[in-house]
Design a protein around this motif. Structure first.
Motif, PDB file in Angstrom:
ATOM      1  N   GLU A   1       0.836  -1.196   0.000  1.00 63.70           N
ATOM      2  CA  GLU A   1       0.000   0.000   0.000  1.00 63.70           C
ATOM      3  C   GLU A   1       0.875   1.252   0.000  1.00 63.70           C
ATOM      4  OE1 GLU A   1      -0.425  -2.565   2.250  1.00 63.70           O
ATOM      5  OE2 GLU A   1      -2.148  -3.434   1.188  1.00 63.70           O
ATOM      6  N   TRP A   2       1.921   1.242   0.823  1.00 58.73           N
ATOM      7  CA  TRP A   2       2.848   2.374   0.891  1.00 58.73           C
ATOM      8  C   TRP A   2       3.597   2.508  -0.434  1.00 58.73           C
ATOM      9  CZ3 TRP A   2       7.835   3.728   0.176  1.00 58.73           C
ATOM     10  CH2 TRP A   2       8.262   4.929   0.743  1.00 58.73           C
ATOM     11  N   ILE A   3       4.052   1.401  -0.977  1.00 59.21           N
ATOM     12  CA  ILE A   3       4.791   1.406  -2.245  1.00 59.21           C
ATOM     13  C   ILE A   3       3.929   1.998  -3.357  1.00 59.21           C
ATOM     14  CG2 ILE A   3       5.814  -0.069  -4.029  1.00 59.21           C
ATOM     15  CD1 ILE A   3       6.654  -1.983  -1.702  1.00 59.21           C
ATOM     16  N   LYS A   4       2.679   1.579  -3.416  1.00 56.61           N
ATOM     17  CA  LYS A   4       1.777   2.099  -4.448  1.00 56.61           C
ATOM     18  C   LYS A   4       1.558   3.599  -4.269  1.00 56.61           C
ATOM     19  CE  LYS A   4      -0.713  -2.233  -5.141  1.00 56.61           C
ATOM     20  NZ  LYS A   4      -1.992  -2.929  -4.896  1.00 56.61           N
ATOM     21  N   GLU A   5       1.299   4.014  -3.038  1.00 60.52           N
ATOM     22  CA  GLU A   5       0.993   5.425  -2.765  1.00 60.52           C
ATOM     23  C   GLU A   5       2.179   6.355  -3.010  1.00 60.52           C
ATOM     24  OE1 GLU A   5      -0.216   8.273   1.028  1.00 60.52           O
ATOM     25  OE2 GLU A   5      -0.647   6.117   1.152  1.00 60.52           O
ATOM     26  N   HIS A   6       3.384   5.914  -2.637  1.00 60.64           N
ATOM     27  CA  HIS A   6       4.547   6.803  -2.679  1.00 60.64           C
ATOM     28  C   HIS A   6       5.477   6.593  -3.871  1.00 60.64           C
ATOM     29  CE1 HIS A   6       3.297   7.064   1.566  1.00 60.64           C
ATOM     30  NE2 HIS A   6       3.655   8.325   1.398  1.00 60.64           N
ATOM     31  N   ILE A   7       5.368   5.441  -4.537  1.00 61.44           N
ATOM     32  CA  ILE A   7       6.290   5.170  -5.642  1.00 61.44           C
ATOM     33  C   ILE A   7       5.562   4.871  -6.948  1.00 61.44           C
ATOM     34  CG2 ILE A   7       8.146   3.676  -6.474  1.00 61.44           C
ATOM     35  CD1 ILE A   7       8.869   3.142  -3.502  1.00 61.44           C
TER      36      ILE A   7
ATOM     37  N   LYS B   1       4.548  11.561 -11.450  1.00 60.73           N
ATOM     38  CA  LYS B   1       5.948  11.860 -11.785  1.00 60.73           C
ATOM     39  C   LYS B   1       6.803  10.598 -11.846  1.00 60.73           C
ATOM     40  CE  LYS B   1       7.407  12.952  -7.078  1.00 60.73           C
ATOM     41  NZ  LYS B   1       7.976  13.963  -6.212  1.00 60.73           N
ATOM     42  N   PHE B   2       6.436   9.574 -11.066  1.00 62.60           N
ATOM     43  CA  PHE B   2       7.174   8.322 -11.101  1.00 62.60           C
ATOM     44  C   PHE B   2       6.586   7.341 -12.114  1.00 62.60           C
ATOM     45  CE2 PHE B   2       8.174   9.218  -6.409  1.00 62.60           C
ATOM     46  CZ  PHE B   2       9.346   9.880  -6.726  1.00 62.60           C
TER      47      PHE B   2
ATOM     48  N   ASP C   1      17.457   3.866  -5.650  1.00 65.50           N
ATOM     49  CA  ASP C   1      18.645   4.571  -5.159  1.00 65.50           C
ATOM     50  C   ASP C   1      18.665   6.017  -5.640  1.00 65.50           C
ATOM     51  OD1 ASP C   1      19.644   2.412  -3.754  1.00 65.50           O
ATOM     52  OD2 ASP C   1      21.049   1.810  -5.328  1.00 65.50           O
ATOM     53  N   ASP C   2      18.418   6.204  -6.930  1.00 59.29           N
ATOM     54  CA  ASP C   2      18.500   7.537  -7.523  1.00 59.29           C
ATOM     55  C   ASP C   2      17.408   8.485  -7.034  1.00 59.29           C
ATOM     56  OD1 ASP C   2      20.659   6.599  -8.965  1.00 59.29           O
ATOM     57  OD2 ASP C   2      19.579   6.469 -10.872  1.00 59.29           O
ATOM     58  N   ASN C   3      16.272   7.945  -6.608  1.00 66.92           N
ATOM     59  CA  ASN C   3      15.119   8.780  -6.243  1.00 66.92           C
ATOM     60  C   ASN C   3      14.754   8.713  -4.762  1.00 66.92           C
ATOM     61  OD1 ASN C   3      13.996   9.869  -8.953  1.00 66.92           O
ATOM     62  ND2 ASN C   3      14.512   7.734  -9.340  1.00 66.92           N
ATOM     63  N   PHE C   4      15.670   8.243  -3.951  1.00 66.75           N
ATOM     64  CA  PHE C   4      15.391   8.079  -2.521  1.00 66.75           C
ATOM     65  C   PHE C   4      14.833   9.354  -1.891  1.00 66.75           C
ATOM     66  CE2 PHE C   4      16.591   8.305   1.939  1.00 66.75           C
ATOM     67  CZ  PHE C   4      16.075   7.128   2.428  1.00 66.75           C
ATOM     68  N   SER C   5      15.507  10.467  -2.098  1.00 68.24           N
ATOM     69  CA  SER C   5      15.058  11.699  -1.438  1.00 68.24           C
ATOM     70  C   SER C   5      13.710  12.169  -1.968  1.00 68.24           C
ATOM     71  CB  SER C   5      16.107  12.804  -1.567  1.00 68.24           C
ATOM     72  OG  SER C   5      16.329  13.100  -2.921  1.00 68.24           O
ATOM     73  N   GLN C   6      13.460  12.004  -3.270  1.00 68.28           N
ATOM     74  CA  GLN C   6      12.159  12.401  -3.832  1.00 68.28           C
ATOM     75  C   GLN C   6      11.033  11.514  -3.281  1.00 68.28           C
ATOM     76  OE1 GLN C   6      13.115  12.624  -8.218  1.00 68.28           O
ATOM     77  NE2 GLN C   6      11.604  14.252  -7.971  1.00 68.28           N
ATOM     78  N   ILE C   7      11.299  10.236  -3.154  1.00 68.08           N
ATOM     79  CA  ILE C   7      10.283   9.306  -2.652  1.00 68.08           C
ATOM     80  C   ILE C   7       9.911   9.671  -1.213  1.00 68.08           C
ATOM     81  CG2 ILE C   7       9.868   6.909  -1.958  1.00 68.08           C
ATOM     82  CD1 ILE C   7      11.674   6.120  -4.429  1.00 68.08           C
TER      83      ILE C   7
END
Length: 108
Positions: free
Chosen positions: A51-57, A62-63, A97-103
């Motif tokens: 659920e978290w993965i779907k909502e935030h990634i 944009k992703f 790895d590349d988008n850690f801070s954006q996520i």
């Protein structure tokens, strides 16, 4: 100024080798070649529930435009009931790895 020069021998056990950090990273990347993750694999990899993965990634626009195979990405988004998520492991690992801070900047 005085200098002391010393030579020492450090034994390396037969079951060990020394490699550079670059070689180690290359080996890690090669380990993911040809590997696909399921949603369960991704959950275990990043220690978050789907659920978290779907909502935030996966669902933020944009992703999604980067991830979705229909947009040239490396994530299969199920279209109908019974289909499962599929992630190209090497590309997904790099994306995370590349988008850690954006996520995590979207997590409040």
């Amino acid at each position: 100024m005085q200098q002391l020069v010393a030579k020492i021998a450090i034994p390396i056990p037969e079951d060990r080798i020394l490699i550079s950090k670059v070689e180690l990273e290359e080996l890690k990347q090669q380990q993911l070649l040809g590997t696909y993750w399921s949603m369960k694999d991704l959950e275990q990899r990043i220690n978050r529930k789907q659920e978290w993965i779907k909502e935030h990634i996966l669902y933020p626009k944009k992703f999604r435009k980067i991830l979705d195979i229909e947009e040239g990405g490396f994530v299969f988004y199920p279209k109908k009931k019974g289909q499962t998520w599929s992630f190209h492991a090497r590309h997904m690992a790099k994306f995370l790895d590349d988008n850690f801070s954006q996520i995590f900047s979207n997590c409040k």
